[in-house]
Design a protein around this motif. Structure first.
Motif, PDB file in Angstrom:
ATOM      1  N   ILE A  53       2.228   4.782  12.699  1.00  0.00           N
ATOM      2  CA  ILE A  53       1.324   5.500  13.608  1.00  0.00           C
ATOM      3  C   ILE A  53       0.648   4.542  14.571  1.00  0.00           C
ATOM      4  O   ILE A  53       0.665   4.733  15.795  1.00  0.00           O
ATOM      5  N   TRP A  54       0.044   3.473  14.032  1.00  0.00           N
ATOM      6  CA  TRP A  54      -0.723   2.566  14.893  1.00  0.00           C
ATOM      7  C   TRP A  54       0.181   1.708  15.775  1.00  0.00           C
ATOM      8  O   TRP A  54      -0.221   1.293  16.864  1.00  0.00           O
ATOM      9  N   GLU A  92       0.418   4.157   1.416  1.00  0.00           N
ATOM     10  CA  GLU A  92       0.553   4.756   2.745  1.00  0.00           C
ATOM     11  C   GLU A  92       0.734   3.695   3.823  1.00  0.00           C
ATOM     12  O   GLU A  92       0.627   3.984   5.017  1.00  0.00           O
ATOM     13  N   THR A  97       0.992   4.426   7.949  1.00  0.00           N
ATOM     14  CA  THR A  97      -0.111   3.984   8.813  1.00  0.00           C
ATOM     15  C   THR A  97       0.371   2.995   9.855  1.00  0.00           C
ATOM     16  O   THR A  97      -0.012   3.056  11.026  1.00  0.00           O
ATOM     17  N   ASP A 151       1.085  -5.444   6.956  1.00  0.00           N
ATOM     18  CA  ASP A 151      -0.086  -5.226   7.804  1.00  0.00           C
ATOM     19  C   ASP A 151      -0.495  -6.507   8.513  1.00  0.00           C
ATOM     20  O   ASP A 151      -0.880  -6.494   9.682  1.00  0.00           O
ATOM     21  N   ASP A 188       0.834  -1.203   0.000  1.00  0.00           N
ATOM     22  CA  ASP A 188       0.000   0.000   0.000  1.00  0.00           C
ATOM     23  C   ASP A 188       0.869   1.253   0.000  1.00  0.00           C
ATOM     24  O   ASP A 188       1.911   1.301   0.667  1.00  0.00           O
TER      25      ASP A 188
END
Length: 279
Positions: free
Chosen positions: A99-100, A92, A96, A180, A90
């Protein structure tokens, strides 16, 4: 301007309780975000030396099981290579993820403060003697949580990584995990184990409210054992030693919860009998 005085517990309405809970969540969220900002400055070390460490064959857990297997003379389960890659698909995705991950790390770091906020919220409903146990509650709960986090990181995560890295439906299929998916597995395993280790504390309060009894936990013990063994069988190599090592801490936590529930119920019965005698 005079500071607004907090109402006594017995004078607070349902909306007052909701307002108190809202501020507990607000302060806990702020503490988590502050801790997340601090973690951001160490993100390189956290990703390279902590989060992705279980993807390396020389990770502590793999070496521990390898040495243990050799000492016990069981089949060789030493990890010599990790035949997979972690990729980002992906645009971004990495932003992401950063951040998470910081937020999840912030939650773990701020957990003792979150417990303190929860204690302040529930303490008015407890007896005076129980309110004095704030330090014990925070210390024991934090210790159990961090023990669970370490158990998830050093046992569940590497065993899961090793299992999924070596599992193939065909030699023609190459394992290329999305970042992810990997991060979700790590965060879920670590935080879930941390919260699971809070089971004795949760059972204590549920038993105090009369919602859980030792008899109920004993009734469902066999289902709990089966569930723990299934989880252990999935995330560990196909040998009994590894499964036992992963299963034992989780079973101890469940048995400790039964003991705590029995102690709470017994204490409540004694208190009720004393009230009848004195009344």
């Amino acid at each position: 301007m005079a500071k607004k005085q907090k109402k006594p517990m017995n004078e607070m309405s349902f909306m007052d309780h909701l307002e108190e809970l809202r501020w507990v969540l607000v302060r806990s969220t702020i503490a988590t975000l502050i801790a997340a900002v601090g973690i951001f400055f160490f993100s390189d070390f956290i990703f390279d030396q902590v989060i992705f460490a279980p993807t390396q064959p020389d990770f502590w857990t793999y070496r521990f099981f390898c040495d243990l297997a050799q000492q016990l003379g069981v089949s060789d389960i030493c990890v010599t290579e990790m035949d997979f890659v972690i990729q980002n698909t992906d645009m971004e995705g990495q932003v992401t993820m950063l951040i998470w991950t910081c937020v999840a790390g912030g939650f773990i770091a701020a957990f003792p403060y979150i417990l303190w906020e929860l204690w302040k919220f529930i303490s008015p409903a407890l007896y005076e003697k129980e309110r004095k146990g704030a330090k014990v509650f925070i210390s024991v709960s934090s210790l159990l949580f961090f023990m669970g986090v370490l158990f998830g990181y050093f046992m569940i995560v590497p065993m899961s990584v090793n299992f999924f890295a070596t599992f193939k439906v065909s030699e023609l299929v190459k394992n290329e995990f999305n970042i992810d998916s990997y991060m979700s597995m790590v965060k879920t395993s670590v935080i879930a184990c941390g919260l699971f280790f809070e089971l004795p504390i949760i059972i204590f309060f549920l038993a105090r409210l009369g919602l859980v009894t030792a008899e109920l936990l004993r009734k469902y013990r066999k289902y709990a054992i089966v569930g723990v063994l299934i989880v252990a069988a999935v995330v560990t190599p196909p040998d009994v030693v590894s499964q036992i090592i992963v299963s034992i801490p989780m079973l101890i936590i469940y048995e400790a919860s039964i003991f705590i529930a029995a102690a709470v119920v017994k204490k409540k019965k004694i208190a009720e009998q004393n009230e009848k005698l004195n009344g």
